[in-house]
Design an enzyme around this catalytic site. Sequence first.
Site, mmCIF file in Angstrom:
data_model
loop_
_atom_site.group_PDB
_atom_site.id
_atom_site.type_symbol
_atom_site.label_atom_id
_atom_site.label_comp_id
_atom_site.label_asym_id
_atom_site.label_seq_id
_atom_site.Cartn_x
_atom_site.Cartn_y
_atom_site.Cartn_z
ATOM 1 N N PHE A 180 -71.755 8.547 -7.139
ATOM 2 C CA PHE A 180 -70.859 7.424 -6.830
ATOM 3 C C PHE A 180 -69.444 7.886 -6.488
ATOM 4 O O PHE A 180 -68.474 7.186 -6.777
ATOM 5 C CB PHE A 180 -70.839 6.400 -7.991
ATOM 6 C CG PHE A 180 -72.164 6.279 -8.702
ATOM 7 C CD1 PHE A 180 -73.293 5.915 -7.991
ATOM 8 C CD2 PHE A 180 -72.294 6.573 -10.042
ATOM 9 C CE1 PHE A 180 -74.526 5.840 -8.612
ATOM 10 C CE2 PHE A 180 -73.517 6.514 -10.671
ATOM 11 C CZ PHE A 180 -74.647 6.140 -9.951
ATOM 12 N N CYS A 181 -69.336 9.073 -5.903
ATOM 13 C CA CYS A 181 -68.014 9.597 -5.507
ATOM 14 C C CYS A 181 -67.065 9.696 -6.688
ATOM 15 O O CYS A 181 -65.852 9.604 -6.530
ATOM 16 C CB CYS A 181 -67.359 8.734 -4.425
ATOM 17 S SG CYS A 181 -68.244 8.712 -2.894
ATOM 18 N N ASN A 182 -67.596 9.829 -7.898
ATOM 19 C CA ASN A 182 -66.731 9.957 -9.073
ATOM 20 C C ASN A 182 -67.234 11.139 -9.902
ATOM 21 O O ASN A 182 -67.847 10.960 -10.949
ATOM 22 C CB ASN A 182 -66.773 8.648 -9.879
ATOM 23 C CG ASN A 182 -65.774 8.653 -11.038
ATOM 24 O OD1 ASN A 182 -65.397 9.723 -11.527
ATOM 25 N ND2 ASN A 182 -65.361 7.477 -11.464
#
Length: 487
Positions: free
Chosen positions: A391-393
């Site tokens: 999730f791009c985190n």
Amino acid sequence: MTLYDDFLAAFPDYASTLALDGLRATQYARLDQQDQVYLDYTGGGLYAATQVQEHAAMLADQVLGNPHSVNPSSMQTTRLVEQARAAVLAYFGGTGAYTAIFTLNASGALKLVGEAYPFTPGGRLLLTADNHNSVNGIREFAQRRGAVVDYAPLTRPELRLDEPALHTLLAQADAGQPNLFALPAQSNFSGVKHPLEWVQTARSHGWHVLLDAAAYVPTSRLDLRTVSPDFVVMSFYKMFGYPTGVGCLLVRNERASTLRRPWFGGGTVNFASVQARLHVLSDGEAGFEDGTLNYLSIPAVEAGLRHLQRVGIETIGTRVQCLTGWLIRRLLALKHGNGRPMVRLYGPANLTMRGGTLTMNFYDPEGHLVDYRRVEELAAQARISLRTGCFCNPGAGEAAEDLNEADMRAAVEHMGRDINLPRFLQVMQARGGKTAGAIRVSTGLASNFADVERFLEFVQGLRDQTALSIGGATFDIESCRVVRDGG
Ligand SMILES: Cc1ncc(COP(=O)(O)O)c(C=O)c1O
């Protein structure tokens, strides 16, 4: 007693949101007509049918030209864009105190801040381990200009900001230098809502604060009269689904002169000369809006905000809280026949300071991880839209699984430029069972009880199945190859 009765008894506030079921039947009817369960509101919101109908009618009705002139079609566009800008400022309580700069998305707004913030040796950039990659990327600007870059860590297993560590880091600023602290109001990984009191605390220690509100504002109210960060970013499609391609940077007016644009372009200058090689940047938002704005889509932002106001952000927040509470309770109760838990949830297993994003992994009766990519395939067959991956985190994922620098370095050494999340996961499994990547479900404006029950039924379908029988990737650590993919 039906399950729904149990749910209402456990979460009685849900009854105050029943008007949303009417809205689901009229404005979001396509979900049920197509038998779709949408559980990716953190990825993108859904639009009401009337939002696009109103927008289409406006486009069909009006003559709209490029806004950079004074002819009638241009003036009409400018009127609509400025109306939308005023609506954004009014919605967030920023009229008079903030400037609204339209961007492509939240990432575009973050890049504007990163490239224009006057990072310098002696100054600092403080990030949190719970930032989206589009915030993490600001460190590249800061490092290049010699600023110190630090990360505020998260606690485990709740994935909240480690308060003593954050206090220590905030106290390290030299208030005479430019210092930027970037935090998310809500995590797009765990759903944690970080206390907005940090904004004022950081400012009082000599920091400018960049608040990433992208995952927060779809279900919560942000009032800039009570929380006053220097910069705020968001994407409108996350709030109300339509339009895509429009985000916003809100800048406190007193902070505008801190930002120094590294270039100029069409639309951002009052004057530019080739002979003299000089340019005079426009004041206010115009100096930041490069080229031609997405002027046909921007008017739809006003309609979207009106829609949210009619529905009531508090009502949406309440519904999401109730559905999230139910999901947490039911997911944690799911056990295989041998009594082992089926689900591992990351982040808070309670409703304290959290939004409607739940990230998890599934395990088989022997405790083996079920490949998240296979879960997404199976969910798709059940017409459920969920999200998998990191999730791009990456920071929150690393904290969730206690992955450390040595793990990261080992994986990069092993795979070089061929590294990606599924391969990294396989290396971590080989290094002692750590995981990377997960499954994320998130509820929002149009979610209902039936949606979360469909998801729970889907998860129950995995009971007593082995990870091998469910399928997914098997990785050969020696050759660094996927030897069986997708089961
Ligand atoms: C917390 C957060 N920040 C920033 C972004 C980036 O948004 P966009 O991709 O619209 O630029 C996202 C998107 O998922 C997000 O969840």
